[in-house]
Design an enzyme around this catalytic site. Sequence first.
Site, PDB file in Angstrom:
ATOM      1  N   HIS A 134     -15.390   2.248   9.099  1.00  0.00           N
ATOM      2  CA  HIS A 134     -16.276   1.075   8.388  1.00  0.00           C
ATOM      3  C   HIS A 134     -17.069   1.396   7.254  1.00  0.00           C
ATOM      4  O   HIS A 134     -16.736   0.914   6.106  1.00  0.00           O
ATOM      5  CB  HIS A 134     -17.224   0.088   9.213  1.00  0.00           C
TER       6      HIS A 134
ATOM      7  N   HIS B 133     -24.609   4.510   5.481  1.00  0.00           N
ATOM      8  CA  HIS B 133     -25.671   3.229   5.742  1.00  0.00           C
ATOM      9  C   HIS B 133     -25.709   3.161   7.184  1.00  0.00           C
ATOM     10  O   HIS B 133     -26.906   2.180   7.458  1.00  0.00           O
ATOM     11  CB  HIS B 133     -24.903   2.176   4.759  1.00  0.00           C
TER      12      HIS B 133
ATOM     13  N   GLU C  23     -29.568   3.647  11.766  1.00  0.00           N
ATOM     14  CA  GLU C  23     -29.664   2.450  12.919  1.00  0.00           C
ATOM     15  C   GLU C  23     -28.834   2.962  14.042  1.00  0.00           C
ATOM     16  O   GLU C  23     -29.285   2.389  15.033  1.00  0.00           O
ATOM     17  CB  GLU C  23     -29.255   1.373  12.344  1.00  0.00           C
ATOM     18  N   ASP C  24     -27.673   3.306  14.006  1.00  0.00           N
ATOM     19  CA  ASP C  24     -26.846   3.472  14.946  1.00  0.00           C
ATOM     20  C   ASP C  24     -26.419   4.805  15.696  1.00  0.00           C
ATOM     21  O   ASP C  24     -25.673   4.967  16.497  1.00  0.00           O
ATOM     22  CB  ASP C  24     -25.274   2.603  14.474  1.00  0.00           C
TER      23      ASP C  24
ATOM     24  N   ASP D 137     -21.010  -4.210   2.503  1.00  0.00           N
ATOM     25  CA  ASP D 137     -21.027  -3.830   4.127  1.00  0.00           C
ATOM     26  C   ASP D 137     -20.733  -5.437   4.508  1.00  0.00           C
ATOM     27  O   ASP D 137     -19.995  -5.440   5.360  1.00  0.00           O
ATOM     28  CB  ASP D 137     -22.334  -3.498   4.519  1.00  0.00           C
TER      29      ASP D 137
ATOM     30  N   ASP E 126      -8.460 -30.557 -11.663  1.00  0.00           N
ATOM     31  CA  ASP E 126      -8.357 -29.269 -12.092  1.00  0.00           C
ATOM     32  C   ASP E 126      -8.404 -27.999 -10.992  1.00  0.00           C
ATOM     33  O   ASP E 126      -9.363 -27.306 -10.388  1.00  0.00           O
ATOM     34  CB  ASP E 126      -9.809 -28.902 -12.767  1.00  0.00           C
TER      35      ASP E 126
HETATM   36 MN    MN Z   1     -22.556  -1.684   8.335  1.00  0.00          MN
END
Ligand code: MN
Length: 734
Positions: A48, A72, A76-77, A139, A259
């Site tokens: 990812h 990124h 956090e993870d 992201d 259009d």
């Molecule tokens: Mn992400």
Amino acid sequence: MMRQYELVDRVRRYNPNADEDLLNRAYVYAMKAHGAQKRASGDPYFSHPLEVAAILTDLKLDDATIVAAVLHDTIEDTTATREEIDHLFGPEIGALVDGLTKLKKLDLVSKRAEQAENFRKLLLAIADDVRVLLVKLADRLHNMRTLHFVPPEKRARIAQETLDIYAPLAGRMGMQHLRDELEDLSFRTLMSEAHAMIEARLKDLETNSSALITSIERELTEALAKRGIEAEVKGRQKAPYSIFKKMEHKSIAFEQLSDIFGFRVVVKEVEDCYRVIGVVHTKWPTVPGRFKDYISTPKQNDYRSIHTTVVGPGRQRVELQVRTRTMHEIAEYGIAAHALYKDGRGIDGDALSQESRAYQWLRRTIEMLAEGDSPEEFLEHTKLELFLDQVFCFTPKGRLIALPRGATPIDFAYAVHTELGNGAIGCKINGRIAPLLSELQNGDEVDITRAEGQSPPAAWESLVVTGKARAAIRRATRDAVRKQYAGLGRQIIARAFERAGKQFSEEKLKASLPRLARQSVEDVLAAVGRGEMFSGDVVRAVHPDFREERKSASTPAKGEPGWFGLNKAASLVFKVPGKDEVSPNAIPIRGLNGDLPVRFAPNGGAVPGDRIVGILTPGEGITIYPIQSPALTAFDDQPERWLDVRWDLDEELHEFFPSQIIVNALNEPGALGTIATVIGEEGANIDHVEFVNRSSDFRDIVIDLQVHDLKHLTGIISLLKTKSVVSRVERVNG
Ligand code: MN
């Protein structure tokens, strides 16, 4: 999954000076950090961040942005920390990853559609650096591309959020390409049937009319070439979501849409755009009202093009967008496109500085570019200074509250609801107990603790920043003070009725309101409490036949001191009551924080243990004097202002009361120190010290001090008298 060398290759293709070592280290670090983590698709999680980085290489962004994309999700993870990233990759990349971590936390907050605009502002305010937003958008794009792996119940929320927040943000940043894809992916998820229908119809149309598109492309290119204009003409179908919006907006069927095809004419120079329009308008009739010149008047997001619609070959309506290559890139890639211009020529070299936009930061980036800064430098210094005057906070339920910068939890509480503000007694910010006067930061979650029957301290009025809070506090304080006066007034009136031998009732008073020229019972009570109306007038209003002379002529009732009365005659029999004579009906006086508007005599005060009397002062409520105070003689001829009062103390509170002493002391160094030490050691507070009657050897010192009661005060006076520097001590009013 993208290999290490592939990432480096992608970057080197547009930036030969890319820091290969940095990219490689980021790749290995993130791969190790995410380890065996998996995505919903079953792919390794690490794929990812790599895909996000790949999207950004298409936008040709600088090394720091690409590395931040790779990293990124690490803070956090995974077990990675900001400190570690700062240490390994430098503070610039650390700050970018940190910004992305903050934004990620926002994903957990529920957002209502009507708050989308504020939420976008919050994103911008938190992002701090435009590159953080670029990574965030990439992201989101990758997450949308892989949304079908996510459990169905989560899909709609993510898609709606993308449509409400991220797609418009991409649009405002001028990144049309990204916006189209985000919208299309969201539309597909949220309204799969409508999406499928439009897509099927477009496919139909495409097979039927691809020949038409090609012929229009050719015809137009040739016509322009004849006039010596070199142009790239490209026909395209519109995106399903923009067709859907048009159908919805105009409530028309697919067949009526004229259009569905748009043609884009890309030329070299700005003047060429106008020459193209000249050719097109000469060749085919125009559709009125469809000509728009966004070159002379660009859109807020710096979009520039000329739009027109003509009736082309086969009576087919043809929509045209005419623009230069630069304009085209800005339209497609927005702010990221600026990174393409390394020669510092600026955008088409024309006067961009004249343009003033709501989104100033975008203009500023363009100006910086025009000034010849390198794109890396310009991206790095593009701080999002917009909305710096606002902070955005959340309620525990995820409602977004926008406040001016400097706002406190009190402002927040009033912004949520006036009752919440009035009842606020404490708060938690992000789960931690914090002072109500803290300055709120972007993204703070604020949980207000409230209690029933509270009224806000008057001091808050000057401490809050929002007008709403200020007005509500003023109103609440006024109400509380009025209630105090009314409470006092009720006691005064009840006693006046009692002395007159009458029964007080609000019903009777209500019937007499016209005679008192007041609107409500509460008005009368407050007026009496404030000393603006005398209780005798209220008795007379309710009982017009009442003759007070009868009462004053008789002797006071048993147990009732005779020095107050309803008329002058009574006050003239002023006498100091004995200690036991304090009326049980006297108004109970607590300290300054009681529920009555109480003041103490301006010179000398009064302390528990003193026998006291209250004087009603218009506009101020009761002023308490010790009964021996010489100042009381001034009220001898105003008997209606005298009130029977008694102390009513809460021993637990250890309240302080004001008093004043005069100390005659030796005029020598250390004398004042000795006096202050005695007072301090006895646990009293000194409020004010003033020297009077200085002579060469002695001087008088007037000391305002706060003591608990008469015993406390007398003890201090006795102790002071034992000091060699002190010759005399007297209590003022005492
Ligand atoms: Mn992400």
